[in-house]
Design an enzyme around this catalytic site. Structure first.
Site, mmCIF file in Angstrom:
data_model
loop_
_atom_site.group_PDB
_atom_site.id
_atom_site.type_symbol
_atom_site.label_atom_id
_atom_site.label_comp_id
_atom_site.label_asym_id
_atom_site.label_seq_id
_atom_site.Cartn_x
_atom_site.Cartn_y
_atom_site.Cartn_z
ATOM 1 N N HIS A 97 0.860 -1.180 0.000
ATOM 2 C CA HIS A 97 0.000 0.000 0.000
ATOM 3 C C HIS A 97 0.896 1.230 0.000
ATOM 4 O O HIS A 97 1.202 1.796 1.045
ATOM 5 C CB HIS A 97 -0.953 -0.009 1.195
ATOM 6 C CG HIS A 97 -2.249 -0.677 0.896
ATOM 7 N ND1 HIS A 97 -3.195 -0.110 0.058
ATOM 8 C CD2 HIS A 97 -2.751 -1.877 1.279
ATOM 9 C CE1 HIS A 97 -4.234 -0.935 -0.040
ATOM 10 N NE2 HIS A 97 -3.987 -2.009 0.680
ATOM 11 N N ASP A 102 -4.980 2.050 1.861
ATOM 12 C CA ASP A 102 -5.319 1.396 3.130
ATOM 13 C C ASP A 102 -5.928 2.411 4.101
ATOM 14 O O ASP A 102 -6.944 2.155 4.749
ATOM 15 C CB ASP A 102 -4.082 0.721 3.745
ATOM 16 C CG ASP A 102 -2.867 1.647 3.813
ATOM 17 O OD1 ASP A 102 -2.874 2.719 3.168
ATOM 18 O OD2 ASP A 102 -1.906 1.308 4.532
ATOM 19 N N TYR A 294 -8.015 7.272 -17.896
ATOM 20 C CA TYR A 294 -8.972 7.983 -17.049
ATOM 21 C C TYR A 294 -9.088 9.429 -17.513
ATOM 22 O O TYR A 294 -8.105 10.042 -17.881
ATOM 23 C CB TYR A 294 -8.498 8.002 -15.588
ATOM 24 C CG TYR A 294 -8.330 6.657 -14.922
ATOM 25 C CD1 TYR A 294 -9.026 5.534 -15.351
ATOM 26 C CD2 TYR A 294 -7.482 6.524 -13.825
ATOM 27 C CE1 TYR A 294 -8.867 4.320 -14.710
ATOM 28 C CE2 TYR A 294 -7.322 5.304 -13.175
ATOM 29 C CZ TYR A 294 -8.008 4.205 -13.626
ATOM 30 O OH TYR A 294 -7.857 3.005 -12.985
ATOM 31 N N GLU A 366 0.054 8.360 10.555
ATOM 32 C CA GLU A 366 -1.294 8.031 11.043
ATOM 33 C C GLU A 366 -1.923 9.183 11.821
ATOM 34 O O GLU A 366 -3.125 9.171 12.087
ATOM 35 C CB GLU A 366 -1.244 6.753 11.896
ATOM 36 C CG GLU A 366 -0.936 5.516 11.050
ATOM 37 C CD GLU A 366 -0.686 4.269 11.890
ATOM 38 O OE1 GLU A 366 -0.368 4.407 13.090
ATOM 39 O OE2 GLU A 366 -0.806 3.163 11.338
#
Ligand SMILES: [Zn+2]
Ligand SMILES: [Zn+2]
Length: 392
Positions: A97, A102, A294, A366
């Site tokens: 990841h 994630d 895209y 985090e």
């Protein structure tokens, strides 16, 4: 800072992020991640259904009337051997990841929990769009084709993407184009082979290919508004057999990156005209094949501005980062309904969160997770109760 979240909600999201980080899965193989999403939605009593093979749509229904928002998180990892040194590093060799998906999934689950627990006062409905295969071949389009935005009908959509250009604790909202269209093109030039010592009896594709490559930069330098963004890169060229043989065929591939849909639409014709006419000038023939990737992500200008103002009022430090030339299939959602791609700052030297996405050394701070959860909640509540107006 925005209103603080329950400590347990943040802790749970961090634990889920680490669990997903240890078991990265590539596009349309996200069965473990899908099971985690379903497990967590079941635990908080949010209804859900499977979609687009490994995707999940969850629905949080507020008790108060209001608008329907879509909140999108991508779930897939990259084929990279992790070298981050993180404690929760990938346990699957060659998968990682490295783009933060994630955390996107974990933060959307965190937002789902907050909204579900406050549904008595929540105006509107939040449709949780857990999407597979953003890194390719693309899960957004199959989700839309299978009705992800239809029942209930989503009126505005948002997503988060981590961004190491911004410091942890901040978010970035930029109106207009924010990610590029990434299209591919293949050029085949055909001439006539012959002896290297007798060029007059052949049609040599090598000088023709060289002239074509140089002339193609005219699309950028002389045919596009200098204030617009465009890249024309020739990435590969194959031609020839040996030093004394005149090549009869050349094959070139390239990438075309644009932000403005009008410039994107006009570019293939310009590429074709240059390739065909240079070939004709050299007595050769040529063929151009365009492979559309895209589309560009275009943030709805009004929605982006009004959500940025609302977020500032609610205590978020909001920046306005420059667009990038990267691709992102959230573009398809934002083509259907007004959409905003929100960038989530994760830059933090103290924890080594300094590398760009797609790097084997990529680390995610985090400490950004509470800001991300709060941003998604703010979008659902702000649009839901009409504080953030949407065009109808
Ligand atoms: Zn990526
Ligand atoms: Zn990504």
């Amino acid at each position: 800072m925005p209103a603080t979240l329950p400590h347990s909600t943040v802790e749970r999201a961090v634990a889920i992020r680490r669990e997903i980080h240890r078991h990265p899965e590539l596009g349309f193989e996200e069965t473990n991640t899908q099971a985690i999403v379903e497990r967590e939605l079941d635990a908080i009593g949010v209804e859900h259904r499977r979609i687009a093979t490994t995707g999940v749509v969850g629905i949080v229904r507020g008790a108060q009337p209001g608008h329907v928002t879509g909140l999108r998180a991508d779930m897939d990892a990259l084929p990279i051997l992790e070298d981050s040194g993180e404690e929760c590093a990938s346990q699957i060799a060659g998968k990682m990841h490295a783009c933060g998906h994630d955390s996107h999934t974990a933060m959307l689950l965190g937002a789902a929990r907050v909204l579900q627990e406050s549904r008595e006062s929540f105006h509107g409905t939040a449709v949780l769009l857990f999407q597979p295969a953003e890194e390719g071949p693309g899960g957004a389009l199959p989700m839309i084709e299978q009705g992800a935005l239809d029942d209930p009908r989503v009126e505005a959509v948002a997503m988060l993407h981590i961004d190491p250009r911004l410091p942890t604790g901040s978010i970035g909202i930029t109106p207009g184009p924010v990610n590029a269209a990434a299209d591919e093109f293949h050029i085949t030039i055909r001439g006539k082979g012959g002896h290297g010592a007798q060029p007059h009896k052949a049609v040599d594709v090598i000088p023709c290919a060289a002239a074509t490559i140089l002339a193609l930069q005219n699309v950028v330098a002389r045919e596009t508004d200098p204030l617009a963004s465009i890249v024309v890169t020739i990435g590969t060229i194959e031609a020839g057999y040996r030093n004394n043989v005149i090549a009869d065929k050349a094959f070139l591939t390239g990438t075309l990156r644009t932000h403005d849909p009008a410039i994107r639409e006009a570019a293939p014709e310009k590429i074709r005209r240059i390739v065909d006419n240079i070939a004709a000038a050299y007595g050769a023939t040529a063929e151009v094949k365009m492979l559309l990737g895209y589309p560009p992500v275009v943030n709805d200008a009004e929605l982006a501005q009004s959500f940025a103002a609302y977020a500032r009022e609610n205590g978020f430090p909001v920046e306005r980062p420059a667009p990038t030339m990267g691709g992102e299939d959230f573009a398809y959602f934002a083509q259907r309904v007004p959409g905003v791609l929100v960038r989530l700052g994760i830059y933090n030297e103290a924890v080594g969160s300094i590398h760009s996405g797609h790097s084997p050394q990529f680390r995610l701070d985090e400490g950004a997770i509470p800001t991300g959860i709060a941003t998604l909640v703010a979008f659902a509540r702000g649009v839901g109760d009409g504080s953030v107006p949407i065009r109808t």
